[in-house]
Scaffold this motif. Structure first.
Motif, mmCIF file in Angstrom:
data_model
loop_
_atom_site.group_PDB
_atom_site.id
_atom_site.type_symbol
_atom_site.label_atom_id
_atom_site.label_comp_id
_atom_site.label_asym_id
_atom_site.label_seq_id
_atom_site.Cartn_x
_atom_site.Cartn_y
_atom_site.Cartn_z
ATOM 1 N N GLN A 1 -0.435 14.442 3.212
ATOM 2 C CA GLN A 1 -1.720 15.084 3.475
ATOM 3 C C GLN A 1 -1.813 15.663 4.874
ATOM 4 O O GLN A 1 -2.704 16.472 5.150
ATOM 5 C CB GLN A 1 -2.859 14.084 3.265
ATOM 6 C CG GLN A 1 -3.127 13.739 1.813
ATOM 7 C CD GLN A 1 -4.275 12.759 1.659
ATOM 8 O OE1 GLN A 1 -4.684 12.093 2.621
ATOM 9 N NE2 GLN A 1 -4.797 12.656 0.438
ATOM 10 N N SER A 2 -0.890 15.282 5.746
ATOM 11 C CA SER A 2 -0.928 15.742 7.137
ATOM 12 C C SER A 2 -0.143 17.041 7.286
ATOM 13 O O SER A 2 1.037 17.111 6.917
ATOM 14 C CB SER A 2 -0.351 14.664 8.062
ATOM 15 O OG SER A 2 -0.258 15.137 9.380
ATOM 16 N N SER A 3 -0.780 18.046 7.816
ATOM 17 C CA SER A 3 -0.089 19.320 8.056
ATOM 18 C C SER A 3 0.947 19.190 9.167
ATOM 19 O O SER A 3 1.941 19.914 9.183
ATOM 20 C CB SER A 3 -1.109 20.403 8.423
ATOM 21 O OG SER A 3 -1.851 20.028 9.588
ATOM 22 N N LYS A 4 0.743 18.238 10.070
ATOM 23 C CA LYS A 4 1.688 18.036 11.171
ATOM 24 C C LYS A 4 3.030 17.527 10.648
ATOM 25 O O LYS A 4 4.084 18.066 10.988
ATOM 26 C CB LYS A 4 1.115 17.042 12.178
ATOM 27 C CG LYS A 4 2.092 16.667 13.291
ATOM 28 C CD LYS A 4 1.510 15.591 14.192
ATOM 29 C CE LYS A 4 2.536 15.147 15.231
ATOM 30 N NZ LYS A 4 2.001 14.060 16.103
ATOM 31 N N SER B 272 0.843 -1.198 0.000
ATOM 32 C CA SER B 272 0.000 0.000 0.000
ATOM 33 C C SER B 272 0.878 1.247 0.000
ATOM 34 O O SER B 272 1.972 1.251 0.564
ATOM 35 C CB SER B 272 -0.919 0.004 1.233
ATOM 36 O OG SER B 272 -1.640 1.219 1.323
ATOM 37 N N PHE B 273 0.369 2.285 -0.674
ATOM 38 C CA PHE B 273 1.027 3.599 -0.677
ATOM 39 C C PHE B 273 0.292 4.587 0.217
ATOM 40 O O PHE B 273 0.572 5.778 0.183
ATOM 41 C CB PHE B 273 1.092 4.149 -2.104
ATOM 42 C CG PHE B 273 1.970 3.351 -3.023
ATOM 43 C CD1 PHE B 273 3.335 3.601 -3.092
ATOM 44 C CD2 PHE B 273 1.437 2.335 -3.796
ATOM 45 C CE1 PHE B 273 4.154 2.859 -3.934
ATOM 46 C CE2 PHE B 273 2.239 1.590 -4.647
ATOM 47 C CZ PHE B 273 3.604 1.844 -4.709
ATOM 48 N N ARG B 274 -0.630 4.074 1.009
ATOM 49 C CA ARG B 274 -1.437 4.943 1.858
ATOM 50 C C ARG B 274 -0.582 5.662 2.892
ATOM 51 O O ARG B 274 -0.889 6.799 3.269
ATOM 52 C CB ARG B 274 -2.520 4.101 2.564
ATOM 53 C CG ARG B 274 -3.478 4.928 3.404
ATOM 54 C CD ARG B 274 -4.222 5.934 2.555
ATOM 55 N NE ARG B 274 -4.997 6.849 3.367
ATOM 56 C CZ ARG B 274 -5.622 7.921 2.882
ATOM 57 N NH1 ARG B 274 -5.556 8.180 1.577
ATOM 58 N NH2 ARG B 274 -6.305 8.710 3.675
ATOM 59 N N ASN B 275 0.465 5.027 3.351
ATOM 60 C CA ASN B 275 1.323 5.659 4.367
ATOM 61 C C ASN B 275 1.978 6.929 3.822
ATOM 62 O O ASN B 275 2.054 7.946 4.523
ATOM 63 C CB ASN B 275 2.397 4.668 4.825
ATOM 64 C CG ASN B 275 1.797 3.416 5.429
ATOM 65 O OD1 ASN B 275 0.785 3.462 6.109
ATOM 66 N ND2 ASN B 275 2.424 2.275 5.172
#
Length: 266
Positions: free
Chosen positions: A52-55, A43-46
């Motif tokens: 996508q996370s601003s943090k 998976s490439f979700r990580n």
């Protein structure tokens, strides 16, 4: 019958075994966790979650800013020191060099703790200037790593080139800009590499100054400490790619400077 002889290539076997066990295999483990989900499927979700996370993006940008300012500060302070130590006409310059390098022999946490006490005495509250204190501590910690390569590069500089430039009518600032600075580029690149890369991940300084987790190293540590190996591996891979890109650019730039070295000196 020919007897088996000893080959110098066999001396590389322990090093190859070390690379296999402690570099290649751990890297494959990190890559595996980075490209799989919790069920073990590819998976490439990580990676998508990271960007996508601003943090995480904010942490990466903050780390880059800290590393850039630390490197620039070390370079501005180290270059005059290295030049004076390398070209100064006085006895005992090696003793002065040892005094600048001496803090490297002291425990890292002890050095930062001592500087923290000094900053607390001057400011009263370290929370008033957390970013400035972080940069100061980083520069204090990595300054010797910038001085040494610059010193080695400047000591190899042929003084006859400086004398020839002066005989041709060049002023001091022209000699520095046209001769000294170009010929010391390999030392500058080496110092930048030694300071920039570790300062991106040196979260100990931030934790000791004001318990911050805004740097990439502490972000990776927080993921692995909470057993989130997938996101921790993703951040590690992205940081590794950044380091490889910076190293590649530095090597290409240093190689180009070496090819133009003789022409620039003339």
């Amino acid at each position: 019958m020919r007897k088996p002889g000893f080959s110098r290539k066999q001396l590389a076997l322990p090093y190859a075994l070390f690379l296999l066990l402690f570099v290649i295999l751990p890297l494959f483990v990190v890559i595996r966790y980075a490209f799989t989900d919790t069920a073990g499927h590819i998976s490439f979700r990580n990676f998508i979650s990271f960007f996508q996370s601003s943090k995480t993006i904010g942490t990466l940008i903050y780390s880059l800013v800290v590393a850039v300012l630390t490197t620039v500060g070390c370079l501005l302070l180290a270059y005059p020191v290295a030049y004076i130590l390398a070209k100064g006409a006085y006895v005992g310059r090696h003793t002065f060099l040892m005094l600048f390098v001496l803090p490297m022999w002291i425990n890292f946490t002890l050095r930062i703790t001592a500087l923290k006490e000094i900053l607390t005495l001057l400011e009263g509250n370290l929370a008033l200037y957390p970013f400035l204190n972080t940069i100061l501590c980083m520069i204090y910690d990595f300054l010797p790593f910038m001085i040494l390569p610059l010193y080695n590069s400047l000591t190899k500089l042929d003084n006859s080139l400086l004398e020839a430039a002066a005989d041709l009518g060049a002023r001091r600032w022209q000699i520095f800009v046209r001769v000294v600075l170009p010929l010391s580029v390999p030392g500058i690149i080496s110092g930048i590499t030694m300071v920039f890369l570790p300062s991106m991940t040196n979260y100990v300084v931030l934790d000791m100054i004001y318990n911050s987790t805004y740097i990439v190293g502490s972000l990776i540590g927080s993921y692995f400490s909470s057993y989130d190996w997938h996101n921790g591996s993703v951040v590690s891979i992205i940081l590794l790619l950044i380091i490889c890109a910076i190293t590649w650019i530095s090597n290409r730039f240093a190689g180009g400077e070496q090819e133009r070295k003789a022409g620039v000196a003339l």
